[in-house]
Write an enzyme that holds these catalytic residues in place. Structure first.
Site, PDB file in Angstrom:
ATOM      1  CB  CYS B 101      68.701  -9.500  13.392  1.00  0.00           C
ATOM      2  SG  CYS B 101      68.550 -10.528  14.852  1.00  0.00           S
ATOM      3  CB  CYS B 104      67.021 -10.254   6.871  1.00  0.00           C
ATOM      4  SG  CYS B 104      67.298 -11.933   6.341  1.00  0.00           S
ATOM      5  CB  CYS B 205      43.454  -0.292  38.868  1.00  0.00           C
ATOM      6  SG  CYS B 205      43.311  -1.300  40.336  1.00  0.00           S
ATOM      7  CG  HIS B 206      45.331   0.492  34.965  1.00  0.00           C
ATOM      8  ND1 HIS B 206      46.378   1.194  35.517  1.00  0.00           N
ATOM      9  CD2 HIS B 206      45.599  -0.825  35.194  1.00  0.00           C
ATOM     10  CE1 HIS B 206      47.247   0.335  36.036  1.00  0.00           C
ATOM     11  NE2 HIS B 206      46.801  -0.887  35.853  1.00  0.00           N
ATOM     12  NE  ARG B 243      53.174  -3.615  36.297  1.00  0.00           N
ATOM     13  CZ  ARG B 243      52.343  -3.882  37.301  1.00  0.00           C
ATOM     14  NH1 ARG B 243      51.924  -5.102  37.513  1.00  0.00           N
ATOM     15  NH2 ARG B 243      51.923  -2.902  38.091  1.00  0.00           N
ATOM     16  CB  CYS B 247      48.094  -6.687  36.594  1.00  0.00           C
ATOM     17  SG  CYS B 247      48.788  -5.040  36.654  1.00  0.00           S
TER      18      CYS B 247
END
Lengths: 109, 286, 139
Positions: B101, B104, B205-206, B243, B247
């Site tokens: 990596c 470059c 929920c959020h 995640r 959920c």
């Protein structure tokens, strides 16, 4: 030798003679407790770091016995007296017989 | 289509919630990492939310003091140990092109600062919206001649943690207009669609119940500025799609698949809800 | 299947309450550990500080700290884990303080107990209850 076990320590580079410094240590280790079961319902055997010792120029600072109740990636914070310039040696002992070490120099100003 | 079941649960836990909230969390605490990186954990809600949230808050502000402390110092943050392992990978040549990596991109700081803040994004040359993971695999297969990494495997999550870490402090700023618009709209639709036996959408929920408790979990606004996140529950780094999948599985439904367009669209939309919060990854959460 | 939410909450509350009490076996194991450490000597209080969170965000990683000026050795136990031992700290001549912090696993709400063997051969103890919650929506 367990996989990917990496110690890291935070030690000040300098100290005053006879002064006390705070040291933090971490070692990446699964700490398999021996309580977990695999997908077939078999107990995964215990495999932990069971002991951690710290020495400065050959004198003991702290000596810890660890049980499976110590969390994954065991972390310890404690204080050490630095009487003179020298090397702080950290040693972790694994159930499987491996021994991991780290050494850090501290210079007394 | 009612939210009464959740309210029942929260009223039962109200006693515990009040105790827990008062004793353990401090929503007004400030986050400065290593005494130098200022993190914006509360910000004005982006215009596209159209008032759905009064302000936006990082997941950090919902955690107990002890958990918050783990993120304030790079040494204490277990997610950073994992990110450090990726530095060696960054510098090691791999694949038929014999490049690393670094060949470059230079150092991670040079090459990747600012990247995390703008992903997921439309990549013109590919004609699609990409997540950082997709872009990494594209580089690996097409430019390095190396094998793809498993989307939520440890190689990938350690690398995305490293890439996130060099953007910490910078405000999230994903584009939602132009060619990314279609995916964004799709993500928004998914966000507000109830799924599973428990009939819950992300918003249930959020958006409608952040700061309340679902059984014993203190609900956050579900922001992704802290990903990949070191979750105490798993004692390892967790990627966004991982995640999302968990959920969805908890709604007792069938989750979408890791790395596929539904989660890419959802990730773009959820990231945009957090535009203005600082990149925090790798964060420490419950 | 009739399964009301109220019913579910009542069941989980009862279960959670039950988890708070150490089992007879766990209590016996603790007493045995303490007796082995103290040789049966009397254990006083004071001179030892055990710092733990009131509520642990997650039982996997609970930060604790023990501090007992003048101690030679501190034993830490968890009253209701599958096995009670957590750690034993021995302080050498270059310990700046007889104090140490670490992160532990707690299987549920329980007492964390710290017993120090002081330089003069006496023993002192401190115990804190740490509430460990069962998450709602772990993902």
């Amino acid at each position: 030798m367990a996989q990917d076990v990496k110690p890291r320590v935070r030690v000040p580079k300098t100290a005053s003679a006879g002064g006390s410094v705070t040291i933090k240590t971490l070692i990446s280790h699964r700490m398999e407790s021996g309580q977990r079961k695999d997908s077939d319902g078999n107990l995964i055997p215990r495999s932990i770091i069971n002991r951690f010792t710290v020495e400065f120029n050959g004198q003991n600072v702290i000596d810890v016995d660890l049980a499976p109740a110590i969390s994954t990636n065991p972390y310890f914070e404690f204080e050490a007296i630095v009487p003179e310039t020298g090397d702080m040696k950290f040693t972790w002992y694994d159930d499987d017989g491996s021994v991991y070490e780290d050494v850090q120099s501290i210079t007394v100003a | 289509m009612n939210t009464a079941p959740i309210r029942l649960t929260t009223s039962f836990s109200a006693g515990l919630a009040i105790l827990a909230g008062a004793a353990a969390a401090d929503p007004d605490a400030e986050l400065v990492i290593n005494d130098e990186i200022q993190i914006i954990t509360r910000a004005e809600a982006p215009a596209h939310l159209e008032g759905a949230l009064p302000e936006i808050r990082s997941g950090w502000t919902f955690r107990t003091r002890e958990t918050q402390a783990l993120q304030m110092d790079d040494f204490e943050n277990p997610g950073l140990s994992a990110a450090e392992m990726a530095i060696e990978t960054w510098e090691t040549a791999e694949g038929s092109a014999g490049k690393s990596c670094a060949d470059c991109h230079g150092t991670v700081e040079e090459g990747m600062r600012g990247v995390r803040a703008v992903y997921p994004k439309w990549v013109e040359s590919a004609g699609e919206v990409r997540t950082i993971e997709m872009q990494i695999n594209d580089c690996r297969t097409n430019r390095m001649g190396a094998e793809e990494w498993k989307y939520i495997g440890s190689d990938m999550v350690n690398m995305t943690a490293l890439i996130a870490s060099v953007s910490r402090g910078l405000p999230m700023n994903v584009a939602i207009d132009g060619p990314a618009r279609e995916m964004w709209e799709k993500g928004k639709e998914i966000y507000y669609t109830r799924v599973g036996q428990l009939d819950l959408s992300c918003a249930s929920c959020h958006e409608e119940n952040y700061d309340n408790y679902i059984r014993a979990d203190h609900l956050s606004m579900g922001m992704t500025n802290g990903f990949p996140t070191y979750r105490l529950k798993n004692t390892r780094l967790i990627a966004v799609h991982d995640r999302f999948k968990g959920c969805m599985r908890d709604t007792r439904g069938v989750p979408f698949d890791i790395g596929l367009p539904e989660f890419v669209a959802l990730e773009l939309y959820v990231a945009s809800r957090g535009n203005g919060l600082s990149v925090e990854g790798p964060a420490v959460r419950n | 299947m009739e399964f009301t939410r109220r019913g579910a909450i009542a069941i989980s509350a009862g279960f959670a309450a039950a988890l708070m009490l150490p089992t007879r076996a766990a209590r016996a194991a603790i007493d045995e550990q303490i007796a082995a450490f103290t040789g049966g000597a009397e254990v006083g209080s004071g001179g030892i500080t055990l710092t733990t969170p009131e509520i642990a965000e997650n039982g996997n990683t609970v930060p604790i700290e023990v501090d007992a000026p003048g101690a030679e050795e501190i034993l830490v136990l968890a009253s209701n884990n599958p096995t009670p031992e957590v750690a034993t700290f021995r302080f050498g001549p270059l310990a700046g303080k007889q104090k140490a912090a670490t992160r532990v696993r707690l299987a549920g709400t329980q007492d964390v107990i710290a017993i120090a063997r002081m330089g003069d051969g006496s023993f002192v103890q401190a115990a804190n209850e740490v509430k460990v919650t069962i998450g709602g929506c772990g993902g």
